[in-house]
Design an enzyme around this catalytic site. Structure first.
Site, mmCIF file in Angstrom:
data_model
loop_
_atom_site.group_PDB
_atom_site.id
_atom_site.type_symbol
_atom_site.label_atom_id
_atom_site.label_comp_id
_atom_site.label_asym_id
_atom_site.label_seq_id
_atom_site.Cartn_x
_atom_site.Cartn_y
_atom_site.Cartn_z
ATOM 1 C CB CYS A 2 -0.974 0.192 1.317
ATOM 2 S SG CYS A 2 -1.940 -1.436 0.901
ATOM 3 N NE ARG A 27 4.418 1.154 0.208
ATOM 4 C CZ ARG A 27 5.329 0.885 0.940
ATOM 5 N NH1 ARG A 27 6.686 1.954 0.800
ATOM 6 N NH2 ARG A 27 5.560 0.843 1.872
ATOM 7 C CD1 TRP A 75 -0.597 -6.071 -3.331
ATOM 8 C CD2 TRP A 75 -0.268 -6.819 -0.597
ATOM 9 N NE1 TRP A 75 0.155 -7.701 -2.701
ATOM 10 C CE2 TRP A 75 0.009 -8.063 -1.500
ATOM 11 C CE3 TRP A 75 -1.048 -7.092 0.629
ATOM 12 C CZ2 TRP A 75 -0.399 -9.603 -1.088
ATOM 13 C CZ3 TRP A 75 -0.796 -8.565 1.037
ATOM 14 C CH2 TRP A 75 -0.049 -9.342 -0.096
ATOM 15 C CG ASN A 101 1.207 -0.033 4.698
ATOM 16 O OD1 ASN A 101 1.189 -1.442 4.508
ATOM 17 N ND2 ASN A 101 2.403 0.350 4.401
ATOM 18 N N GLY A 102 -1.032 -1.132 6.212
ATOM 19 C CA GLY A 102 -0.810 -2.943 7.297
ATOM 20 C C GLY A 102 -1.762 -3.703 7.747
ATOM 21 C CD GLU A 484 17.208 -13.511 -7.588
ATOM 22 O OE1 GLU A 484 16.116 -14.131 -6.383
ATOM 23 O OE2 GLU A 484 16.289 -12.726 -7.977
ATOM 24 C CE LYS A 488 13.239 -10.845 -9.916
ATOM 25 N NZ LYS A 488 14.377 -11.412 -8.507
ATOM 26 C CD GLU A 491 9.451 -11.844 -8.939
ATOM 27 O OE1 GLU A 491 8.718 -11.281 -8.243
ATOM 28 O OE2 GLU A 491 10.850 -11.957 -8.438
ATOM 29 C CG HIS A 507 18.281 -37.409 -4.422
ATOM 30 N ND1 HIS A 507 19.113 -38.471 -3.619
ATOM 31 C CD2 HIS A 507 19.702 -37.092 -4.208
ATOM 32 C CE1 HIS A 507 20.475 -38.852 -3.964
ATOM 33 N NE2 HIS A 507 20.468 -37.654 -4.160
ATOM 34 C CE LYS A 610 11.795 -2.644 -5.099
ATOM 35 N NZ LYS A 610 11.812 -3.896 -5.249
HETATM 36 C C1 F6R Z 1 11.207 -10.799 -5.808
HETATM 37 C C2 F6R Z 1 11.562 -10.025 -4.713
HETATM 38 C C3 F6R Z 1 10.981 -9.957 -3.217
HETATM 39 C C4 F6R Z 1 11.135 -9.123 -2.572
HETATM 40 C C5 F6R Z 1 11.684 -9.696 -0.845
HETATM 41 C C6 F6R Z 1 12.160 -9.905 0.147
HETATM 42 O O1 F6R Z 1 11.826 -10.151 -7.004
HETATM 43 O O2 F6R Z 1 11.519 -8.916 -4.558
HETATM 44 O O3 F6R Z 1 11.507 -11.510 -2.814
HETATM 45 O O4 F6R Z 1 12.929 -9.618 -2.166
HETATM 46 O O5 F6R Z 1 9.652 -9.418 -0.491
HETATM 47 O O6 F6R Z 1 12.209 -7.491 -0.286
HETATM 48 P P1 F6R Z 1 12.825 -6.559 1.013
HETATM 49 O O7 F6R Z 1 14.102 -7.431 0.101
HETATM 50 O O8 F6R Z 1 12.948 -5.590 0.917
HETATM 51 O O9 F6R Z 1 12.959 -7.031 2.663
#
Ligand code: F6R
Length: 615
Positions: A2, A27, A75, A101-102, A484, A488, A491, A507, A610
């Protein structure tokens, strides 16, 4: 999660707030809404979906202009992404508006109490109770800041709240517990936002709010108190990047821009780390050398991509310092009663500095007497504020939801911490440390070279757009790189993607391999630990024998692996431990291009946000 904006000044609040929301849309983008105070009343508009839907709504039904306003991009947590659940929420008289937010954990009890007192609530959110409670308290105090303090004392959970009241037309009030909120101070105007990006076009002068604080914003200044009403100490700071850093700068997506910025981000994170005597200096790591010497283990906590950086850090920390290092998902760590004590050094890695799972893990660690070092990209955010020390990464603002440049800089910071521990504990000689720093200094140019050769990777990604599954394999530090790469792709491209330790394949997971299944393999350097290289070459042959289409990421000059690659992606040769810094880049480009080919929103993947500020 948010995005929140508040404004009071002499400009049109609606314009300032909408521009701020645009910057904060990363966000959350389930719905958006605004409220402005004008002509003695309050006018609001809100719409499910992205900000563009709200823009259309405002085009069709314009709001009056006024100098005080708030806005929100959501969000969803409580209640689906509908118009009714969008923020702001208003009281029954339509005099107070609030954005949040929260999560307010005791909202059900509060809602029942409000219903008994005759309030009619129209959404499924936890937020709406706050608008009604504020209206009640305001009727007694005629002071919105005081009403907010009284309400906050009754709330449980994590929240940032920002509110306006039609009877106090020149005031915006904010409150913060556990979720982010920063204040921007301009000339005759003031701002509140979840992130400085929302007001950076107007001012670079910011004020950090602490936990359980309420801020009252007026044109001529701000007043900050605790929830108990006592004046609070706050820290002012200057934001060291400008509005252009938060622009796309000609790229189609922020993610593309951020991938391209990686050489600079890596170089910036290394700047100024060696002193005149040639020793590694991490002044920000304010944990004494004696304590670092006595540490009997390192525990890394993080989530998502930052967790993958932690997994890679473990290899460097254990190899260079011989201290045992555990790496754990913050959400799991916090609630399993981990064994910690004053001799445990906990490293919390977070781009945003606001991730609730990581924050809860670090609080738990500090309660057990452990020292916490944060590796973070966001100045003044909660995680570094609550840690004993912080090493900032210098990636600049990362706007795309999928993390790229922050990951590479987290790795650089982890290597620096590992070397520093080696220096302090005497497990690394000064010249060995300098040699690694020299290797790290090469990485920026090497990432640049990788980026120059990505066209075949993009073409390959486009050709795989209709695939359902892609697997990723790696060994040693290549294993977290595989994880990783898979994250990527999940998502961004919404494809089934999984990363495995290549040795683990036999395995069980090898049963997934079938004709033409794309499998990306991160090949360790043939130098140094060549036994790993030999083993992965065997693993590649095993999957090829079962029909897999192999996409092999291998060092320049590694000819042994070439015959087994259906697609060969070359990366520059680096020392073994540093390879993730170059090997991850093609995987980022691959996922970004595949997402584009599938018509997905690259910067704002579905269901994500994010800065994950809920547990
Ligand atoms: C993936 C991604 C998330 C963040 C995770 C932690 O591309 O961005 O997996 O890495 O939510 O976020 P931070 O680093 O802000 O604690």
């Amino acid at each position: 999660m948010c995005g929140i904006v508040g404004y009071v000044g002499s400009q049109s609040a609606l314009e300032v707030v909408m521009a701020g929301l645009k910057r904060l849309e990363y966000r959350g983008y389930d719905s958006a809404g605004v409220a402005v105070l004008a002509d003695g009343g309050l006018a609001a508009a809100k719409k499910a979906g992205k900000l563009v839907n709200l823009e259309k709504e405002l085009g069709a039904r314009p709001l009056p202009t006024g100098p005080t306003g708030i806005g929100h991009t959501r969000w969803a947590t409580h209640g689906g992404p509908t118009d009714a659940n969008a923020h702001p929420h208003l009281d029954n008289a339509g005099r107070v508006a609030v954005v949040h937010n929260g999560i307010i954990e005791n909202f059900a009890v509060l809602r029942a109490e409000l219903a008994e007192r005759g309030h009619e609530l129209s959404s499924e959110t936890d937020t709406e109770v706050v608008a009604h409670l504020l209206a009640e308290e305001f009727s007694g105090t005629a002071d919105l800041a005081e009403a907010m303090r009284l309400v906050c004392r009754r709330l449980e959970g994590a929240f940032t709240l920002v509110a306006v009241h039609a009877d106090e037309p020149d005031v915006v009030v904010g409150a913060r517990r556990n979720s982010p909120l920063v204040v921007g101070i301009g000339e005759g105007e003031a701002f509140l936002a979840s992130d400085v990006a929302a007001f950076i076009a107007h001012t670079r002068s910011a004020v950090e709010l602490g936990q359980d604080q309420v801020v009252e914003l007026r044109r001529d200044g701000v007043t900050v108190t605790g929830f108990d009403g006592r004046p609070a100490e706050v820290r002012s700071y200057h934001v060291d990047w400008d509005a252009s850093a938060a622009e796309k700068a000609g790229y189609d997506y922020f993610m593309l821009k951020e991938i391209a910025e990686q050489p600079k981000a890596v170089a910036d994170t290394l700047l100024g780390r060696i002193d005149a005597a040639g020793s590694l200096t991490l002044d920000e790591v304010r944990i004494g050398a004696a304590e670092l010497r006595e540490a009997d283990k390192v525990v890394i906590v993080a989530c998502g991509t930052a967790f993958h950086a932690g997994l890679i850090a473990k290899y460097a920390i254990e190899h260079w310092t011989r201290i045992p290092c555990e790496v754990e998902l913050a959400s799991e760590f916090r609630y399993r009663d981990p064994i910690l004590g004053p001799r445990s050094l906990v490293i919390a890695i977070s781009q945003s500095g606001e991730t609730m799972d990581t924050l809860m893990a670090l609080r738990h660690a500090r309660e057990q007497g452990s020292k916490v070092l944060a590796i973070c990209n966001t100045n003044g955010s909660t995680i570094p504020r609550e840690s004993d020390a912080v090493l900032y990464t210098h990636a600049g603002p990362e706007v795309a939801v999928a993390s790229t440049k922050a990951f590479l800089t987290q790795l650089v910071a982890c290597y620096l911490v590992a070397l520093y521990l080696g220096q302090v504990r005497g497990t690394k000689w000064a010249d060995e440390i300098r040699a690694v720093i020299r290797d790290l200094a090469q990485i920026s140019g090497q990432v640049e070279r990788v980026l120059e050769t990505m066209e075949p990777v993009r073409a390959l990604a486009r050709s795989l757009a209709d695939k359902k599954t892609v697997l990723f394999l790696g060994r040693h530090v290549g294993y977290p790189v595989a994880l990783e790469g898979a994250l990527k792709l999940k998502e961004l491209a919404y494809m089934h993607a999984e990363g495995f330790a290549a040795g683990e394949l036999k395995h069980g997971p090898i049963a997934l391999v079938e004709e033409d299944l794309p499998v990306v393999v991160v090949v360790p350097s043939p130098r140094g630990r060549s036994v790993l290289h030999d083993k992965i070459v065997s693993n590649i042959q095993e999957i090829r024998a079962r029909g897999a289409r192999t996409i092999v990421i291998a060092e320049e000059g590694d000819e042994a692996v070439a015959p087994y690659a259906d697609h060969l992606v070359r990366i520059p040769a680096t020392p073994v431990l540093l390879q993730p810094l170059v090997a991850t880049v093609p995987l980022q480009v691959f996922a970004c291009e595949l997402a584009t080919a599938r018509g997905n929103e690259v910067d704002q993947p579905r269901n994500l946000a994010k800065s994950v500020t809920v547990e």
